[in-house]
Scaffold this motif. Structure first.
Motif, PDB file in Angstrom:
ATOM      1  N   LYS A  56       0.840  -1.192   0.000  1.00  0.00           N
ATOM      2  CA  LYS A  56       0.000   0.000   0.000  1.00  0.00           C
ATOM      3  C   LYS A  56       0.880   1.250   0.000  1.00  0.00           C
ATOM      4  O   LYS A  56       1.829   1.350   0.783  1.00  0.00           O
ATOM      5  N   PHE A  57       0.540   2.196  -0.896  1.00  0.00           N
ATOM      6  CA  PHE A  57       1.214   3.490  -0.955  1.00  0.00           C
ATOM      7  C   PHE A  57       0.231   4.545  -0.477  1.00  0.00           C
ATOM      8  O   PHE A  57      -0.906   4.615  -0.971  1.00  0.00           O
ATOM      9  N   CYS A  58       0.680   5.386   0.452  1.00  0.00           N
ATOM     10  CA  CYS A  58      -0.214   6.391   1.026  1.00  0.00           C
ATOM     11  C   CYS A  58       0.508   7.726   1.114  1.00  0.00           C
ATOM     12  O   CYS A  58       1.570   7.827   1.756  1.00  0.00           O
ATOM     13  N   ILE A  59      -0.028   8.746   0.456  1.00  0.00           N
ATOM     14  CA  ILE A  59       0.490  10.091   0.632  1.00  0.00           C
ATOM     15  C   ILE A  59      -0.136  10.661   1.902  1.00  0.00           C
ATOM     16  O   ILE A  59      -1.360  10.815   1.994  1.00  0.00           O
ATOM     17  N   ASP A  60       0.700  10.916   2.902  1.00  0.00           N
ATOM     18  CA  ASP A  60       0.255  11.392   4.211  1.00  0.00           C
ATOM     19  C   ASP A  60       0.484  12.895   4.281  1.00  0.00           C
ATOM     20  O   ASP A  60       1.627  13.364   4.392  1.00  0.00           O
ATOM     21  N   LEU A  61      -0.598  13.660   4.191  1.00  0.00           N
ATOM     22  CA  LEU A  61      -0.498  15.123   4.169  1.00  0.00           C
ATOM     23  C   LEU A  61      -0.593  15.739   5.562  1.00  0.00           C
ATOM     24  O   LEU A  61      -0.569  16.972   5.695  1.00  0.00           O
ATOM     25  N   ARG A  62      -0.661  14.924   6.597  1.00  0.00           N
ATOM     26  CA  ARG A  62      -0.800  15.451   7.954  1.00  0.00           C
ATOM     27  C   ARG A  62       0.513  16.071   8.448  1.00  0.00           C
ATOM     28  O   ARG A  62       1.600  15.629   8.071  1.00  0.00           O
ATOM     29  N   THR A  63       0.366  17.066   9.279  1.00  0.00           N
ATOM     30  CA  THR A  63       1.520  17.640   9.983  1.00  0.00           C
ATOM     31  C   THR A  63       1.442  17.172  11.427  1.00  0.00           C
ATOM     32  O   THR A  63       0.449  17.396  12.124  1.00  0.00           O
ATOM     33  N   HIS A  64       2.478  16.489  11.877  1.00  0.00           N
ATOM     34  CA  HIS A  64       2.483  15.899  13.210  1.00  0.00           C
ATOM     35  C   HIS A  64       3.160  16.836  14.218  1.00  0.00           C
ATOM     36  O   HIS A  64       3.942  17.723  13.857  1.00  0.00           O
ATOM     37  N   GLY A  65       2.860  16.612  15.478  1.00  0.00           N
ATOM     38  CA  GLY A  65       3.475  17.405  16.530  1.00  0.00           C
ATOM     39  C   GLY A  65       4.982  17.247  16.555  1.00  0.00           C
ATOM     40  O   GLY A  65       5.532  16.239  16.078  1.00  0.00           O
ATOM     41  N   ALA A  66       5.656  18.217  17.124  1.00  0.00           N
ATOM     42  CA  ALA A  66       7.122  18.181  17.144  1.00  0.00           C
ATOM     43  C   ALA A  66       7.697  18.470  18.525  1.00  0.00           C
ATOM     44  O   ALA A  66       8.910  18.501  18.705  1.00  0.00           O
ATOM     45  N   LEU A  74      15.125  16.816  14.305  1.00  0.00           N
ATOM     46  CA  LEU A  74      14.131  15.932  13.707  1.00  0.00           C
ATOM     47  C   LEU A  74      12.766  16.605  13.532  1.00  0.00           C
ATOM     48  O   LEU A  74      11.889  16.050  12.881  1.00  0.00           O
ATOM     49  N   LYS A  75      12.601  17.793  14.117  1.00  0.00           N
ATOM     50  CA  LYS A  75      11.312  18.474  14.014  1.00  0.00           C
ATOM     51  C   LYS A  75      10.931  18.774  12.567  1.00  0.00           C
ATOM     52  O   LYS A  75       9.755  18.766  12.209  1.00  0.00           O
ATOM     53  N   GLN A  76      11.929  19.010  11.731  1.00  0.00           N
ATOM     54  CA  GLN A  76      11.668  19.394  10.340  1.00  0.00           C
ATOM     55  C   GLN A  76      11.105  18.236   9.492  1.00  0.00           C
ATOM     56  O   GLN A  76      10.682  18.446   8.365  1.00  0.00           O
ATOM     57  N   PHE A  77      11.109  17.010  10.034  1.00  0.00           N
ATOM     58  CA  PHE A  77      10.644  15.840   9.286  1.00  0.00           C
ATOM     59  C   PHE A  77       9.258  15.371   9.742  1.00  0.00           C
ATOM     60  O   PHE A  77       8.863  14.247   9.461  1.00  0.00           O
ATOM     61  N   GLN A  78       8.510  16.252  10.416  1.00  0.00           N
ATOM     62  CA  GLN A  78       7.188  15.890  10.931  1.00  0.00           C
ATOM     63  C   GLN A  78       6.042  16.277  10.003  1.00  0.00           C
ATOM     64  O   GLN A  78       4.878  16.147  10.368  1.00  0.00           O
ATOM     65  N   GLY A  79       6.392  16.718   8.806  1.00  0.00           N
ATOM     66  CA  GLY A  79       5.365  17.138   7.855  1.00  0.00           C
ATOM     67  C   GLY A  79       4.947  16.017   6.919  1.00  0.00           C
ATOM     68  O   GLY A  79       4.971  14.831   7.272  1.00  0.00           O
ATOM     69  N   ALA A  80       4.567  16.405   5.700  1.00  0.00           N
ATOM     70  CA  ALA A  80       4.040  15.453   4.721  1.00  0.00           C
ATOM     71  C   ALA A  80       5.060  14.362   4.409  1.00  0.00           C
ATOM     72  O   ALA A  80       6.274  14.605   4.375  1.00  0.00           O
ATOM     73  N   SER A  81       4.547  13.169   4.164  1.00  0.00           N
ATOM     74  CA  SER A  81       5.440  12.042   3.896  1.00  0.00           C
ATOM     75  C   SER A  81       4.745  11.048   2.975  1.00  0.00           C
ATOM     76  O   SER A  81       3.536  11.113   2.754  1.00  0.00           O
ATOM     77  N   LEU A  82       5.520  10.121   2.460  1.00  0.00           N
ATOM     78  CA  LEU A  82       4.992   8.980   1.726  1.00  0.00           C
ATOM     79  C   LEU A  82       5.124   7.759   2.621  1.00  0.00           C
ATOM     80  O   LEU A  82       6.219   7.421   3.079  1.00  0.00           O
ATOM     81  N   LEU A  83       3.994   7.092   2.883  1.00  0.00           N
ATOM     82  CA  LEU A  83       3.991   5.858   3.663  1.00  0.00           C
ATOM     83  C   LEU A  83       3.853   4.678   2.703  1.00  0.00           C
ATOM     84  O   LEU A  83       3.050   4.708   1.773  1.00  0.00           O
ATOM     85  N   VAL A  84       4.642   3.635   2.938  1.00  0.00           N
ATOM     86  CA  VAL A  84       4.588   2.433   2.106  1.00  0.00           C
ATOM     87  C   VAL A  84       4.520   1.223   3.024  1.00  0.00           C
ATOM     88  O   VAL A  84       5.464   0.952   3.778  1.00  0.00           O
ATOM     89  N   PHE A  85       3.410   0.499   2.936  1.00  0.00           N
ATOM     90  CA  PHE A  85       3.184  -0.665   3.796  1.00  0.00           C
ATOM     91  C   PHE A  85       3.239  -1.947   2.977  1.00  0.00           C
ATOM     92  O   PHE A  85       2.793  -1.998   1.830  1.00  0.00           O
ATOM     93  N   ASN A  86       3.800  -3.011   3.576  1.00  0.00           N
ATOM     94  CA  ASN A  86       3.606  -4.357   3.038  1.00  0.00           C
ATOM     95  C   ASN A  86       3.472  -5.326   4.207  1.00  0.00           C
ATOM     96  O   ASN A  86       3.877  -5.020   5.334  1.00  0.00           O
ATOM     97  N   PHE A 194       7.258   1.743   5.757  1.00  0.00           N
ATOM     98  CA  PHE A 194       8.273   2.760   5.488  1.00  0.00           C
ATOM     99  C   PHE A 194       7.640   4.140   5.597  1.00  0.00           C
ATOM    100  O   PHE A 194       6.480   4.339   5.223  1.00  0.00           O
ATOM    101  N   ARG A 195       8.426   5.085   6.099  1.00  0.00           N
ATOM    102  CA  ARG A 195       7.990   6.480   6.103  1.00  0.00           C
ATOM    103  C   ARG A 195       9.095   7.325   5.489  1.00  0.00           C
ATOM    104  O   ARG A 195      10.253   7.287   5.939  1.00  0.00           O
ATOM    105  N   PHE A 196       8.724   8.069   4.434  1.00  0.00           N
ATOM    106  CA  PHE A 196       9.688   8.914   3.737  1.00  0.00           C
ATOM    107  C   PHE A 196       9.214  10.366   3.834  1.00  0.00           C
ATOM    108  O   PHE A 196       8.384  10.816   3.034  1.00  0.00           O
ATOM    109  N   PRO A 197       9.705  11.119   4.839  1.00  0.00           N
ATOM    110  CA  PRO A 197       9.338  12.537   4.935  1.00  0.00           C
ATOM    111  C   PRO A 197       9.784  13.268   3.667  1.00  0.00           C
ATOM    112  O   PRO A 197      10.948  13.147   3.248  1.00  0.00           O
ATOM    113  N   LEU A 198       8.892  13.990   3.041  1.00  0.00           N
ATOM    114  CA  LEU A 198       9.216  14.622   1.765  1.00  0.00           C
ATOM    115  C   LEU A 198      10.217  15.755   1.962  1.00  0.00           C
ATOM    116  O   LEU A 198      10.096  16.567   2.889  1.00  0.00           O
TER     117      LEU A 198
END
Length: 670
Positions: A56-66, A74-86, A194-198
């Motif tokens: 599963k590929f998921c574009i995660d547009l949420r901004t998480h707490g920091a 690491l605070k700068q990597f709490q924004g939008a990311s690509l999630l990839v599940f298997n 997997f989580r890939f912060p954009l």
């Protein structure tokens, strides 16, 4: 010399040697792995190698707490990311493999399709800090050695047992983004996420990996392009049966559905067929080039897909679509010398494996009535388990254990190489000749059975034949030449003769120019028992080109051959008794007279005993030439014919077809 022998001179040696700058090495990989959907396909292949069934590929547009991340950077990597599940879990060897760049353990592991150890690193196009959770571990990679605490060039990342260390309780903001797809960051996770912060625009300015930045919009575009090929991505894989694309908007508890593609005919038979490569690879690893597998080396099967949402259509359009493919696959048994040579001389891990797949028409594919005259443009792709950006010019898809360029963009080929390059090119060409071509021929045989069973339209069947090799890019032209040669004695051509039969090219009568351009003449000859295939001209042309050799000369239709067929068509007692449709008689008569020279007695004599003189009573008389005539045949006027008694009509040419009557007179035949 004696002083050196008694002194430890290494005490004054300074540390020095070649080193690898990790970010420079990754930049090199990114240069060879262009941005695009290949990034996502590498992740699908890795999941397939790990035994996953769902990706599963998921574009995660949420901004998480920091506020509770483990360190400030690491605070700068709490924004939008690509999630990839298997749904597979990392093994210890998987952890080792993903940490080694260009030296993946998958190169030596049986049943694995990834061979270069660099595919995962394509994700650095998107991010500077990839991370993932699998089993009970969470991993972060930091090739810059700038964002994680206590990292170095020797150990540019961190791996944490989150079950034992309660990372969620200590740094909730840091690990909440991983709570998805069944992962709770507390108990062991039966999968991999997997989580890939954009990479943001700000990060791109200082990144040593890439100056490209991504946001939700650009990743959505990437996923939409991936959606258009998601079904083909599954076609030749071993384990993955479903791919999904999701969109996680800000303020929502779960991601929303965008698209999916899934196999709809799973079961033991399909599992065995899809797992054949793994068995073949294992057999080669254990017994070498003489390996065989059970079930046998060659097998045919069908696989069906149902796609939904974006890119679900055959051509990438949106909507719900069912697609069906027939596959023929094989483990080659004639390439043992190349397998051995490649392993011993160049360290190549070779498995003589290939498959050919044809997409079958369904509810979403229609044929127009002119499809036998106008072949569709070939859409075949090259695969090395995943599709390559290579269109072969064939109407079928070709998968093989090819030797690829390290960026998986093309197969090695060409005659201007030496050493390992020449060996790789030789392997690919041998695979096309000795494994792909026989698989293609077997596929056509199987599909001819589907035509017999009325499960496949004959026009669709012929559309799967190879076109002339001039339309194929090299080295795929080898498939055309060798497949056609293999079909010489195989019944893959249908003819309507005798109610419908299947013929091999060797037994077929190929139409000459006149027959090919005159459907009525072709039909008349078939009705007389001439075995003319109903295949379109481009199929017959390519078969003739590549089956004609010193040992085989094809039979063509001709006026002379037709006269011979007609002479042999009736026994003595049937002469004059058989009534042929008058239009057929006249069509055949015109054809049989087309090569007669009226001033050449020998040419005229070739008409002898041909039963094509149309009589007024609906029967036909034989052409009788010279002094051997047994009875006179008259050509009356229409008025004379009306005055004759009924019994005399068997002695009169049918004058109601005046043009043909005149034609017989011109040839000097009574």
């Amino acid at each position: 010399r004696g002083a050196m022998e008694g002194t430890d001179t290494t005490a004054v040696w300074d540390d020095f040697g070649q080193k690898v700058d990790l970010t420079a090495r990754l930049r090199e990989i990114l240069a060879n792995y262009p941005e695009g959907t290949s990034i996502l396909k590498e992740l699908v292949q890795n999941a397939d190698d790990a035994g996953a069934t769902v990706v599963k590929f998921c574009i995660d547009l949420r901004t998480h707490g920091a506020s509770s991340v483990s360190c400030e950077k690491l605070k700068q990597f709490q924004g939008a990311s690509l999630l990839v599940f298997n749904d597979s879990v990392f093994t210890e060897s998987d952890f080792v493999s993903i940490s080694q760049i260009g030296d993946s353990l998958k190169k030596t592991q049986v049943g694995k399709t990834g061979r270069f150890g660099v595919g995962f690193n394509a994700v650095y196009h998107l991010t500077d800090l990839p991370s993932f959770v699998s089993g009970r571990d969470v991993v972060f990679f930091d090739p810059h050695c700038s964002f994680l605490p206590n990292v170095s060039a020797q150990n540019p990342g961190k791996k944490i047992d989150f079950v034992t260390n309660d990372v969620l309780g200590k740094h909730p903001d840091q690990f909440v983004p991983f709570i998805a797809f069944g992962c709770d960051m507390v108990t062991e996770f039966k999968g991999t996420l997997f989580r890939f912060p954009l990479r943001t625009e700000t990060q791109a300015k200082t990144s040593k990996l890439s100056h490209a930045n991504y946001d939700g919009g650009s990743i959505t575009v990437l996923l939409n392009k991936f959606a258009q090929e998601k079904t083909l991505d599954l076609l030749f894989l071993k384990n993955v049966t479903r791919v999904e694309i999701l969109h996680w908007h800000e303020g929502t508890a779960v991601p929303s559905f965008v698209a999916s593609s899934a196999i709809t005919n799973p079961g033991p038979t399909l599992s065995v067929a899809r797992g054949a490569f793994a068995r073949a690879s294992a057999a080669h690893a254990s017994v070498g080039a003489d390996a065989t597998i059970d079930p046998p080396q060659a097998s045919n099967f069908e696989v069906c897909f149902f796609s939904q949402g974006n890119g679900g259509g055959v051509s990438g359009s949106d909507g719900d679509t069912t697609r069906q493919f027939a596959v023929s696959q094989a483990l080659g048994t004639s390439l043992q010398p190349l397998v051995t040579q490649g392993r011993e001389r160049f360290g190549m891990r070779l498995v003589p494996w290939a498959a050919v797949a044809a997409e079958l028409p369904g509810a979403n594919l229609t044929e127009d009535s002119d499809s036998l005259q106008k072949p569709p443009s070939p859409t075949g792709r090259a695969f090395c388990f995943l599709p390559l950006p290579v269109k072969t010019g064939l109407p079928v898809h070709v998968n093989g254990f090819f030797e690829l360029s390290s960026n998986r963009r093309d197969v090695w080929h060409g005659g201007d190489m030496s050493g390992g390059g020449a060996a790789r090119s030789e392997w690919n060409e041998a695979l096309l000749r000795e494994v792909v071509s026989p698989a293609y021929a077997r596929l056509l045989v199987t599909l001819s059975g589907a035509v017999r069973d009325k499960k496949l339209p004959i026009a669709s069947f012929y559309n799967l034949f190879p076109r002339d090799e001039s339309g194929c890019v090299k080295p795929w032209d080898l498939v055309v030449v060798n497949t056609c040669a293999l079909l010489l004695d195989v019944a893959v051509l249908h003819s309507r003769v005798k109610g419908g039969v299947w013929l091999s090219p060797r037994r077929a009568a190929f139409p000459d120019f006149e027959v090919d351009r005159d459907p009525g003449l072709k039909t008349s000859l078939v009705e007389e028992g001439v075995s003319i295939p109903d295949a379109p001209h481009w199929v017959l042309g390519v078969l003739l080109k590549h089956t004609t050799n010193g040992a085989f000369r094809p039979e063509y239709t001709s006026p002379c051959g037709t006269r011979r067929v007609l002479r042999n068509s009736l026994t003595k007692c049937e002469v004059g008794a058989k009534k042929r449709p008058r239009q057929r008689v006249l069509t055949l008569l015109k054809y049989c007279l087309s090569d007669i020279a009226d001033d050449d007695p020998e040419s005229v004599a070739s008409l002898a005993d041909v039963p094509l003189v149309p009589l007024a009573d609906g029967t036909c008389a034989l052409f009788e030439v010279g002094d051997k005539r047994k009875k006179e045949i008259y050509v009356p006027t229409a008025e004379e014919l009306r005055l004759l008694l009924g019994d005399a009509r068997d002695l009169c040419v049918d004058v109601f077809r005046g043009d043909h009557a005149e034609l017989t007179q011109e040839q000097g035949v009574n």
